[in-house]
Design an enzyme around this catalytic site. Structure first.
Site, mmCIF file in Angstrom:
data_model
loop_
_atom_site.group_PDB
_atom_site.id
_atom_site.type_symbol
_atom_site.label_atom_id
_atom_site.label_comp_id
_atom_site.label_asym_id
_atom_site.label_seq_id
_atom_site.Cartn_x
_atom_site.Cartn_y
_atom_site.Cartn_z
ATOM 1 N N LYS A 13 21.716 -54.210 89.332
ATOM 2 C CA LYS A 13 20.031 -54.470 90.411
ATOM 3 C C LYS A 13 18.851 -53.593 89.486
ATOM 4 O O LYS A 13 17.684 -54.565 90.291
ATOM 5 C CB LYS A 13 20.329 -53.137 91.301
ATOM 6 C CG LYS A 13 22.060 -53.136 91.711
ATOM 7 C CD LYS A 13 21.909 -52.363 93.287
ATOM 8 C CE LYS A 13 23.339 -52.293 93.719
ATOM 9 N NZ LYS A 13 23.712 -50.947 94.090
ATOM 10 N N ASP A 37 16.268 -53.588 83.158
ATOM 11 C CA ASP A 37 15.379 -53.025 83.569
ATOM 12 C C ASP A 37 15.158 -51.956 81.855
ATOM 13 O O ASP A 37 14.127 -51.649 81.148
ATOM 14 C CB ASP A 37 15.614 -51.828 84.625
ATOM 15 C CG ASP A 37 17.320 -51.446 84.070
ATOM 16 O OD1 ASP A 37 17.666 -51.825 83.106
ATOM 17 O OD2 ASP A 37 17.327 -50.637 85.301
ATOM 18 N N ILE A 38 16.480 -51.549 81.437
ATOM 19 C CA ILE A 38 16.056 -50.745 80.241
ATOM 20 C C ILE A 38 17.455 -50.779 79.000
ATOM 21 O O ILE A 38 18.489 -51.016 79.739
ATOM 22 C CB ILE A 38 15.801 -49.305 81.179
ATOM 23 C CG1 ILE A 38 15.835 -48.072 79.832
ATOM 24 C CG2 ILE A 38 17.638 -48.505 82.072
ATOM 25 C CD1 ILE A 38 15.654 -46.899 80.250
ATOM 26 N N ASP A 73 18.984 -48.386 76.790
ATOM 27 C CA ASP A 73 20.210 -47.270 77.112
ATOM 28 C C ASP A 73 20.866 -46.655 76.039
ATOM 29 O O ASP A 73 20.730 -47.031 74.700
ATOM 30 C CB ASP A 73 19.522 -46.523 78.351
ATOM 31 C CG ASP A 73 20.253 -44.948 78.020
ATOM 32 O OD1 ASP A 73 19.812 -44.444 77.275
ATOM 33 O OD2 ASP A 73 21.228 -44.905 79.181
ATOM 34 N N LEU A 85 25.812 -50.479 76.009
ATOM 35 C CA LEU A 85 27.311 -51.005 76.326
ATOM 36 C C LEU A 85 26.560 -52.102 76.957
ATOM 37 O O LEU A 85 27.343 -53.078 77.438
ATOM 38 C CB LEU A 85 27.481 -49.425 76.743
ATOM 39 C CG LEU A 85 27.826 -48.579 75.347
ATOM 40 C CD1 LEU A 85 28.976 -47.446 76.826
ATOM 41 C CD2 LEU A 85 28.914 -49.299 74.872
HETATM 42 P P1 IMP Z 1 22.824 -48.481 78.716
HETATM 43 O O1 IMP Z 1 23.215 -47.387 78.521
HETATM 44 O O2 IMP Z 1 22.122 -49.295 78.140
HETATM 45 O O3 IMP Z 1 24.567 -49.479 79.041
HETATM 46 O O4 IMP Z 1 22.192 -48.743 80.595
HETATM 47 C C1 IMP Z 1 22.948 -49.133 81.246
HETATM 48 C C2 IMP Z 1 22.007 -49.014 83.099
HETATM 49 O O5 IMP Z 1 22.043 -47.494 82.805
HETATM 50 C C3 IMP Z 1 20.219 -49.194 82.552
HETATM 51 O O6 IMP Z 1 20.987 -50.970 83.003
HETATM 52 C C4 IMP Z 1 20.861 -48.798 84.467
HETATM 53 O O7 IMP Z 1 20.748 -49.836 85.346
HETATM 54 C C5 IMP Z 1 20.288 -47.491 84.315
HETATM 55 N N1 IMP Z 1 19.823 -46.513 83.132
HETATM 56 C C6 IMP Z 1 19.889 -45.430 82.059
HETATM 57 N N2 IMP Z 1 18.579 -45.563 81.898
HETATM 58 C C7 IMP Z 1 18.007 -45.363 83.133
HETATM 59 C C8 IMP Z 1 17.377 -44.772 83.571
HETATM 60 O O8 IMP Z 1 16.418 -43.532 82.537
HETATM 61 N N3 IMP Z 1 16.560 -44.510 84.940
HETATM 62 C C9 IMP Z 1 17.345 -45.495 85.575
HETATM 63 N N4 IMP Z 1 18.675 -46.044 84.958
HETATM 64 C C10 IMP Z 1 19.001 -46.149 83.821
HETATM 65 MG MG MG Z 2 20.500 -52.010 85.300
#
Ligand code: IMP
Ligand code: MG
Length: 183
Positions: free
Chosen positions: A44, A104-105, A107, A110
């Protein structure tokens, strides 16, 4: 307000975000030119950013196909061992198409890694990634975005589509959610 935490002053204000979104749209419009491509928005968290980005593209005469996908991630304590599963499929064909994934981000990396792999498995011609935020310090696997709005430190951010427990997505600025109890 979530108990035991508070919101910081803006890390990036709404006008600062809009300026950056315009720059990203300039880059994307230049790179894709008049070629047809699909924007796939990762829900989302990506919905506000995607909405602004595609309208900035429209102002530059760029009119991609727009689709949405939802992943959920769950599992173990370390960021690099979570399972990412597809919760809601693409609804439009990807075979032979150029795809711009918008989230959005970035992180741990994954989610976007799984999204990219899935798109290539489904026959996408080319997959690029556009993120508003990059939290490089948290990366669990090698993953870079082709277009990045802002690099941020390892803070938990909310607003502009990003949530904590599905709250704060509506905030126009990007702010940090700070725990009142020291870690
Ligand atoms: P990933 O860890 O790169 O797979 O990111 C997974 C998801 O975690 C992202 O798409 C965001 O929706 C959520 N996420 C990661 N860091 C933040 C943060 O600082 N605030 C809010 N959502 C986050
Ligand atoms: Mg997300």
């Amino acid at each position: 307000m979530t108990t035991g935490s508070h919101l910081s002053p803006p890390l990036f204000t709404a006008p600062e975000i809009q300026q950056r979104v315009d720059c990203l749209a300039d880059d994307i419009a230049r790179d894709y030119g008049p070629a047809d491509f699909s924007v796939v928005s990762v829900l989302k968290g990506g919905f506000v950013f995607t909405a602004d980005l595609i309208r900035a593209l429209a102002r530059r005469g760029v009119h991609p196909v727009v689709d949405f996908v939802t992943f959920s991630s769950y599992g173990a304590s370390t960021v690099s061992s979570r399972n990412v599963t597809l919760e809601r499929e693409f609804s439009l064909p990807v075979t032979g198409r150029r795809i711009l994934l918008v989230d959005d981000i970035l992180d741990s990396g994954l989610t976007l890694n799984a999204a990219k792999k899935l798109l290539y498995d489904r026959g996408a011609l080319d997959v690029r990634v556009c993120v508003l935020l990059d939290k490089k310090a948290r990366r669990g696997i090698p993953m870079t975005a082709n277009y990045t709005g802002f690099h941020i430190d390892n803070v938990f951010v909310v607003g502009y589509g990003l949530d904590f427990d599905n709250r704060y997505r509506e905030l126009p600025d990007l702010v940090a959610l700070i725990s009142d109890t020291p870690a």
